[in-house]
Design an enzyme around this catalytic site. Structure first.
Site, PDB file in Angstrom:
ATOM      1  N   SER A  13      43.383 -52.933 102.248  1.00 32.71           N
ATOM      2  CA  SER A  13      42.031 -52.966 102.378  1.00 32.71           C
ATOM      3  C   SER A  13      41.484 -51.691 103.248  1.00 32.71           C
ATOM      4  CB  SER A  13      41.596 -54.289 103.119  1.00 32.71           C
ATOM      5  OG  SER A  13      41.698 -54.398 104.499  1.00 32.71           O
ATOM      6  N   MET A  86      53.979 -51.739 107.426  1.00 36.58           N
ATOM      7  CA  MET A  86      54.690 -52.683 108.299  1.00 36.58           C
ATOM      8  C   MET A  86      56.430 -52.455 108.558  1.00 36.58           C
ATOM      9  SD  MET A  86      52.185 -54.206 109.177  1.00 36.58           S
ATOM     10  CE  MET A  86      52.707 -55.678 109.918  1.00 36.58           C
ATOM     11  N   ILE A  88      58.742 -50.174 111.462  1.00 38.61           N
ATOM     12  CA  ILE A  88      58.837 -49.145 112.611  1.00 38.61           C
ATOM     13  C   ILE A  88      59.631 -47.893 112.200  1.00 38.61           C
ATOM     14  CG2 ILE A  88      59.452 -49.112 114.983  1.00 38.61           C
ATOM     15  CD1 ILE A  88      58.896 -52.031 115.236  1.00 38.61           C
ATOM     16  N   HIS A 105      45.661 -50.113 114.377  1.00 40.48           N
ATOM     17  CA  HIS A 105      46.043 -51.225 115.064  1.00 40.48           C
ATOM     18  C   HIS A 105      45.222 -52.130 115.318  1.00 40.48           C
ATOM     19  CE1 HIS A 105      49.143 -53.277 117.316  1.00 40.48           C
ATOM     20  NE2 HIS A 105      48.210 -53.531 118.096  1.00 40.48           N
ATOM     21  N   ASP A 141      52.811 -48.101 119.122  1.00 43.22           N
ATOM     22  CA  ASP A 141      51.504 -48.193 119.332  1.00 43.22           C
ATOM     23  C   ASP A 141      50.886 -47.634 120.658  1.00 43.22           C
ATOM     24  OD1 ASP A 141      51.402 -49.969 116.766  1.00 43.22           O
ATOM     25  OD2 ASP A 141      51.860 -51.813 117.904  1.00 43.22           O
TER      26      ASP A 141
HETATM   27  C1  GRF Z   1      45.428 -54.380 109.263  1.00 45.99           C
HETATM   28  O1  GRF Z   1      44.692 -55.345 110.250  1.00 45.99           O
HETATM   29  C2  GRF Z   1      45.929 -53.297 110.236  1.00 45.99           C
HETATM   30  O2  GRF Z   1      45.029 -52.980 111.449  1.00 45.99           O
HETATM   31  C3  GRF Z   1      47.169 -53.680 110.357  1.00 45.99           C
HETATM   32  O3  GRF Z   1      47.559 -54.364 109.162  1.00 45.99           O
HETATM   33  C4  GRF Z   1      46.626 -54.744 108.446  1.00 45.99           C
HETATM   34  C5  GRF Z   1      46.570 -54.061 107.163  1.00 45.99           C
HETATM   35  O4  GRF Z   1      45.543 -54.744 106.242  1.00 45.99           O
HETATM   36  N1  GRF Z   1      48.327 -52.465 111.063  1.00 45.99           N
HETATM   37  P1  GRF Z   1      45.170 -53.961 104.932  1.00 45.99           P
HETATM   38  O5  GRF Z   1      46.662 -53.756 104.166  1.00 45.99           O
HETATM   39  O6  GRF Z   1      44.740 -52.526 105.150  1.00 45.99           O
HETATM   40  O7  GRF Z   1      44.311 -54.693 104.438  1.00 45.99           O
END
Ligand code: GRF
Length: 213
Positions: A13, A86, A88, A105, A141
Site C-alpha cells: 500500500s 521485511m 534486515i 517505519h 531503524d
Molecule cells: C507498513 O506499516 C510499513 O510501515 C511497514 O510495513 C507495512 C507495509 O505495508 N514497514 P504495505 O505493504 O506498504 O501496505
C-alpha cells in the site's frame, strides 16, 4: 528526473501511495523478496517493471544482499525505497548505497524500533503514536529522520484500529519525504541531521494529530 527502485515484501500500500502521488521520479522497478507479494501484481498491472529475488534461494543474508545489490546496480537508481520490505540488510549492503536508502517505519522513532510496533505502543500506554520516514543506516531503524506523522492513541483502540490510523499517515508522509529527495532539497547537517531546503518552518516535517484523520 531522479529515479528509484522500490523494495516490497507484501501488499504494497505504501508503494501504491508513492506511485499515485505522481512524484517527479522514475520508478525503474519494483523488486520483492517474495514472488507472491500482492504488491508485485499491482505494480505489473500498472505497467511498472517488476522483479522477484527470493531470499530463500540464498544460503546467507550476505549472498541475498549481494544479488539484490547487483540488480539494483544494474538499474542504477538514485534512491532505494523500502516499502514494507521485511528483511534486515547486512551492513555491507547499506554501505554500498550510502544515504540512498529510505524506509517507512510504523512508529515515532526512536520509540519502538523493530516489529509489533502497534501492540507495543498500546502496551506502553503512549498517547501519541505514528510513523517515521528515515534514511537507512546500519543501526536498525536508527538512521536520520526525514519526516514524522503523529496520531492519537484512543481509548479502546485495538492493534488493528491503531495500525489503520498510522497507515493513513504513512501514505501521506512517505510521498512527501520522497518528493523532497526527488527535488534535491535534502541536506545532511552536522550529526547527520536531515534538513529540507525551502520547507519553511521546521513543523513542515511533522504532521500533528489534529491534521490526521
Ligand atoms: C507498513 O506499516 C510499513 O510501515 C511497514 O510495513 C507495512 C507495509 O505495508 N514497514 P504495505 O505493504 O506498504 O501496505
Amino acid at each position: 528526473m531522479k529515479s528509484a527502485v522500490v523494495l516490497i515484501s507484501g501488499r504494497g500500500s505504501n508503494l501504491r501511495a508513492l506511485v499515485e502521488a505522481q512524484l517527479p521520479l522514475e520508478v525503474r522497478a519494483v523488486v520483492s523478496n517474495r514472488a507472491d507479494a500482492p504488491g508485485l501484481e499491482w505494480a505489473a498491472a500498472r505497467g511498472l517493471p517488476t522483479r522477484s529475488i527470493e531470499h530463500k534461494a540464498f544460503a546467507s543474508r550476505e549472498a541475498f544482499d549481494q544479488a539484490l545489490g547487483d540488480v539494483i546496480d544494474e538499474l542504477a537508481p538514485d534512491l532505494i525505497l523500502l516499502a514494507g520490505f521485511m528483511r534486515i540488510f547486512s551492513a555491507g549492503f547499506i554501505r554500498r548505497f550510502p544515504r540512498r536508502i529510505l524506509n517507512i517505519h510504523p512508529s515515532l522513532l526512536p520509540a519502538f524500533p523493530g516489529l509489533q510496533t502497534h501492540a507495543r505502543a498500546l502496551a506502553a500506554g503512549v498517547k501519541l503514536h505514528g510513523a517515521t520516514v528515515h534514511v537507512v543506516t546500519p543501526s536498525l531503524d536508527g538512521g536520520p529522520i526525514v519526516i514524522q506523522g503523529a496520531v492519537p492513541v484512543l481509548p479502546g483502540d485495538t492493534e488493528a484500529a491503531l495500525a489503520d490510523r498510522v497507515l493513513a499517515v504513512e501514505h501521506r508522509i512517505y510521498p512527501q519525504a520522497v518528493r523532497w529527495f526527488a527535488e534535491d532539497r535534502v541536506e545532511f547537517a552536522p550529526g547527520d541531521v536531515v534538513r529540507v531546503r525551502g520547507s519553511g518552518v521546521s513543523s513542515d516535517s511533522m504532521i500533528s494529530p489534529r491534521d490526521s484523520r
